[in-house]
Design an enzyme around this catalytic site. Structure first.
Site, short mmCIF file in Angstrom:
data_model
loop_
_atom_site.label_atom_id
_atom_site.label_comp_id
_atom_site.label_asym_id
_atom_site.label_seq_id
_atom_site.Cartn_x
_atom_site.Cartn_y
_atom_site.Cartn_z
N LYS A 44 0.80 -1.05 0.02
CA LYS A 44 0.16 0.07 0.08
C LYS A 44 0.78 1.14 -0.08
O LYS A 44 1.60 1.27 0.91
CB LYS A 44 -0.87 0.17 1.32
N ASN A 86 0.98 2.34 -8.07
CA ASN A 86 0.92 0.98 -8.22
C ASN A 86 2.03 0.46 -8.94
O ASN A 86 3.00 -0.48 -8.65
CB ASN A 86 -0.20 0.59 -8.39
N SER A 95 -1.30 -1.71 -4.30
CA SER A 95 -2.36 -0.56 -4.06
C SER A 95 -2.06 0.56 -3.58
O SER A 95 -0.85 0.58 -2.83
CB SER A 95 -3.35 -1.60 -2.97
N SER A 96 -2.88 1.50 -3.71
CA SER A 96 -2.47 2.83 -3.35
C SER A 96 -3.72 3.64 -2.62
O SER A 96 -4.86 3.56 -2.99
CB SER A 96 -1.83 3.66 -4.35
N SER A 148 -7.81 -6.96 -7.36
CA SER A 148 -7.53 -5.73 -7.35
C SER A 148 -7.03 -5.06 -8.54
O SER A 148 -6.29 -5.93 -9.48
CB SER A 148 -6.37 -5.29 -6.25
N VAL A 149 -7.58 -3.82 -9.03
CA VAL A 149 -7.12 -3.31 -10.21
C VAL A 149 -5.78 -2.86 -10.23
O VAL A 149 -5.28 -2.50 -9.39
CB VAL A 149 -8.45 -2.77 -11.03
N GLN A 157 2.58 -4.99 -13.10
CA GLN A 157 2.41 -6.40 -12.34
C GLN A 157 1.89 -7.52 -13.30
O GLN A 157 0.55 -7.48 -13.56
CB GLN A 157 1.03 -5.98 -11.38
#
Length: 367
Positions: free
Chosen positions: A161, A193, A229-230, A346-347, A352
């Site tokens: 994160k 990300n 994730s952010s 998660s988008v 990634q």
């Protein structure tokens, strides 16, 4: 030597619900002061202003304190929420806790281990540039050491994160005479990300140190285990490394693979096999026999606007952002594989996994 890990998936009945967590504690499955990480999905919009992540975070921390965990310790527990349960994805959390030595099942085989670290503070002007890559890489190495992992090949999932850009942080940078990569706060989610994923890849030796011009521009540079994730909740990189180590004991093991595109069910099955479950050539959800704890996926729309040679309109849709569309799609594919809509999808998967695909990790109970 790190301690063995107990890991359980629990439902979220509302955005403020932590009853699944307290039930685990009350039933003696885990101890409140032994929770080392939580990774979950909340039902917000998944965007910059998704405050369901903050609400769920508070609910879980208050539940841990209410069950006797020291407040200062609870403040340090990494609780990573990914917002947006589009389509059939069901709000849930996966809870990781250490197990006392006298309760751990002994094993000299590879078993689940978890390590956590925080990076140095990441300045807004560093988001999208190599100083952020370097800070993330250093934190990943610290987390690996705490997990007792010496071989990067034993790392199967790195959940992070990191901060993104907001109007406030952009103004802060510019007040100090610094520029930022973008003034579009939603775009900065993908940027944060992607930069973080490059840091993970560098730490694990998947790639060499990239150049600033590679960030968000060179799709050949990616991590196969990063899930980034952010949000607005922090100004550091929060890093959770999940892998396997010998001698820690316990029942669980993790494996990983990649989805090559949004429909790649085989990538999910391969991650489950890699974790240690034997499956038939053409597996069915019933073959899992309740031994799959959870799968963790990142997804990204293919930049050529196609899936398996067929055109789609996600990148051109002005009504519903592609983030929500691809998350819904991959969530459905993952739920069809596992037979359970409570899957972590998660988008925003820049760097990634391959373009249009993304990494998959799976945790299984080997009994």
């Amino acid at each position: 030597m790190p301690e063995a890990i107990e890991v359980r998936k629990i439902p979220l009945l509302s955005v403020t619900d932590a009853s699944g967590l307290t039930q685990l504690i009350d039933d003696g499955v885990i101890e409140a002061d032994r929770v080392v990480a939580v990774i979950g999905k909340t039902e917000g919009n998944g965007g910059v202003n998704d405050y369901t992540r903050i609400i769920a975070d508070r609910a879980f921390r208050e539940a841990l304190i209410g069950r006797g965990a020291p407040p200062e310790q609870v403040r340090q527990v990494p609780i990573v929420w990914s917002g947006g349960t589009d389509g059939v994805i069901s709000p849930h959390a996966t809870v990781f806790a250490t197990v006392p030595a006298d309760r751990a099942e002994p094993s000299e085989d590879l078993r689940l281990t978890v390590g956590f670290a925080m990076s140095e503070a990441i300045l807004p002007e560093e988001i999208g540039y190599t100083p952020m890559v370097e800070k993330v890489a250093a934190a990943v190495r610290d987390a690996m050491a705490r997990a007792g992992i010496t071989d990067p090949a034993d790392v199967h999932y790195v959940q992070t994160k990191t901060p993104l850009l907001t109007i406030h942080t952009i103004r802060d940078a510019e007040s100090r005479g610094k520029g930022v990569w973008t003034h579009h706060t939603h775009e900065s989610m993908d940027l944060s990300n992607g930069t973080t994923a490059l840091g993970v890849a560098v730490a694990l030796g998947e790639i060499e140190m990239p150049r600033d011009e590679d960030v968000m521009a060179n799709p050949d540079l990616y991590s196969s285990v990063a899930s980034c994730s952010s949000g607005v909740e922090l100004d550091q990189a929060q890093v959770v490394v999940v892998g396997n180590a010998r001698g820690v004991g316990g029942r669980y093991r993790i494996g990983h693979s990649v989805m090559r595109d949004a429909l790649d069910q085989d990538g999910i099955w391969e991650a489950i096999r890699d974790a240690g479950l034997e499956l038939p050539e053409r597996p069915h959800p019933s073959d899992l026999q309740g031994r799959l704890v959870n799968v963790f996926l990142k997804c990204e729309v293919s930049q050529d606007g196609q899936v398996r040679g067929r055109r789609n309109a996600m990148l051109d849709d002005s009504d519903v952002h592609w983030h929500r569309q691809i998350k819904s799609c991959v969530g459905g594919v993952a739920a069809a594989v596992t037979g359970d809509p409570a899957v972590f999808v998660s988008v925003s998967a820049a760097h990634q996994g391959p373009d249009g695909g993304g990494p998959v990790a799976a945790i299984v109970d080997l009994g």
